[in-house]
Scaffold this active site. Structure first.
Site, PDB file in Angstrom:
ATOM      1  CD  GLU A  25      -1.119   0.571   3.668  1.00 14.41           C
ATOM      2  OE1 GLU A  25      -1.601   1.717   3.564  1.00 14.41           O
ATOM      3  OE2 GLU A  25      -1.327  -0.164   4.648  1.00 14.41           O
ATOM      4  CE  LYS A 160       0.530   1.762  14.766  1.00  8.52           C
ATOM      5  NZ  LYS A 160       0.349   1.745  13.326  1.00  8.52           N
TER       6      LYS A 160
HETATM    7  N1  PSU Z   1      -2.973   1.477  10.756  1.00 14.11           N
HETATM    8  C1  PSU Z   1      -1.644   1.459  10.929  1.00 14.11           C
HETATM    9  N2  PSU Z   1      -0.856   1.993   9.967  1.00 14.11           N
HETATM   10  C2  PSU Z   1      -1.374   2.552   8.824  1.00 14.11           C
HETATM   11  C3  PSU Z   1      -2.790   2.552   8.664  1.00 14.11           C
HETATM   12  C4  PSU Z   1      -3.537   2.010   9.645  1.00 14.11           C
HETATM   13  O1  PSU Z   1      -1.172   0.956  11.925  1.00 14.11           O
HETATM   14  O2  PSU Z   1      -0.626   3.044   7.975  1.00 14.11           O
HETATM   15  C5  PSU Z   1      -3.388   3.113   7.400  1.00 14.11           C
HETATM   16  C6  PSU Z   1      -3.665   1.991   6.379  1.00 14.11           C
HETATM   17  O3  PSU Z   1      -3.530   2.518   5.082  1.00 14.11           O
HETATM   18  C7  PSU Z   1      -5.113   1.656   6.663  1.00 14.11           C
HETATM   19  C8  PSU Z   1      -5.666   3.016   6.946  1.00 14.11           C
HETATM   20  O4  PSU Z   1      -5.783   1.039   5.577  1.00 14.11           O
HETATM   21  O5  PSU Z   1      -4.661   3.679   7.698  1.00 14.11           O
HETATM   22  C9  PSU Z   1      -6.971   2.952   7.710  1.00 14.11           C
HETATM   23  O6  PSU Z   1      -7.516   4.229   7.812  1.00 14.11           O
HETATM   24  P1  PSU Z   1      -8.966   4.407   8.436  1.00 14.11           P
HETATM   25  O7  PSU Z   1      -8.825   4.012   9.871  1.00 14.11           O
HETATM   26  O8  PSU Z   1      -9.269   5.863   8.257  1.00 14.11           O
HETATM   27  O9  PSU Z   1      -9.866   3.490   7.688  1.00 14.11           O
END
Ligand code: PSU
Ligand code: MN
Length: 303
Positions: A25, A160
């Site tokens: 990603e 996390k």
């Molecule tokens: N959690 C992490 N590192 C990240 C992300 C999430 O520990 O880099 C990033 C990933 O790209 C994940 C996105 O798909 O954040 C999720 O965002 P949201 O919670 O807004 O859906």
């Protein structure tokens, strides 16, 4: 192949020859880590995948094109622009593409573009999930819905505890997403190997992961599979230290009224600042660890 998709010549050749390919990603590059460590890590992850016998396909939206396989210059461009690049989830694709804009792909959009290109395995750090307090905010990552509907195996280090891990597992169960622990019965919590929550199944080799995913595909069951791979012991963090940093970051986000797509990037950046960079070093190592497993699993799947 749809007209918006652009697969790099190297990735295309590998897919046509049935060779293993691993998707990566780009939100982790633009929003997940600071420059220049983000670019260094992205390139090191690509090299790790090659060293383990697969071809890397970093995914992003550049000038409205859905790209699978980026050049070094494109990775550098996204890393330097950082949070100036739009964080692109499923709902963002139509307008970004129609307007010819750039977007960094989350787990959700990386899965979508990987599936379009025919890539089955994707390595990352952590996924989005059900946020703490979602009972009132309804902040649930689109990543969970994508895992329910798109046929890509996502290899991560768990999630996390900025999230409510228990509710995240409940949601995945409802959506029919298998949650696999790699060599563990316990869901890893990204910076630490343990969370106190059980995974659905423990599998112990790339071959076992490939066999389970192949069975899912061949049965025609919709959706992906989540593989959670614990951070190597020597890089894992003190649970008290990281737990306190996460609690503080979550409190600040609430106080400052951070919401929507800003929440996760805000929390990630604050955790890094509060822990003085220790968490970044762990973050880099767990991504490399996932890249190795993903390359070996993609190889097993292509046999
Ligand atoms: N959690 C992490 N590192 C990240 C992300 C999430 O520990 O880099 C990033 C990933 O790209 C994940 C996105 O798909 O954040 C999720 O965002 P949201 O919670 O807004 O859906
Ligand atoms: Mn959200």
């Amino acid at each position: 192949m749809n007209k918006y998709l652009e697969v790099s010549s190297e990735v295309k050749a590998a897919l046509e020859a049935g060779k293993p390919v691993v998707a990566l990603e780009s939100t982790i590059i633009s929003h997940g880590m600071p420059y220049p460590q983000n670019v260094e890590t992205a390139l090191l992850v690509e090299r790790t995948i090659r060293d383990n016998g697969a071809v890397p396909a970093t995914v992003a939206i550049i000038g409205g094109r859905l790209k699978a396989g980026l050049s070094e210059a494109e990775i550098e461009y996204l890393g330097k622009k950082g949070r100036g690049v739009a964080k692109a989830s499923r709902r963002d694709l139509p307008v970004l593409v129609a307007k010819g804009m750039d977007g960094a792909t989350t787990v959700t959009t990386t899965m979508i573009i990987a599936a379009m290109a025919g890539i089955r395995v994707f390595a990352t750090g952590g996924i989005g999930g059900v946020h703490r307090g979602a009972e009132t905010t309804m902040d649930i990552s689109a990543d969970l819905e994508e895992l329910a509907q798109t046929p890509v195996m996502v290899i991560c280090a768990g999630a996390k505890s900025i999230l409510d891990l228990g509710l995240t597992l409940e949601y995945l169960e409802t959506k029919g997403v298998p949650v696999i622990g790699y060599g563990t019965e316990e869901l890893p919590a990204f910076y630490t190997r343990r969370s106190g929550f059980k995974v659905d199944y423990r599998l112990d080799s790339p071959e076992e992961l490939a066999a389970a995913f192949r069975a899912k595909l061949e049965m025609g069951l919709r959706g992906g599979m989540l593989v959670t791979n614990p951070i190597p012991e020597e890089y894992s963090m003190d649970p008290e230290v990281i737990g306190a940093a996460i609690d503080k970051a979550v409190r600040e986000a609430k106080e400052q009224g951070i919401h929507g797509k800003e929440t996760t990037p805000f929390l990630l950046a604050r955790i890094k600042d509060i822990t003085g960079g220790d968490s970044l070093a762990s973050n880099i190592q767990l991504v490399l660890n996932n890249a190795r497993l993903a390359a070996r699993t993609a190889a097993a799947l292509s046999r």
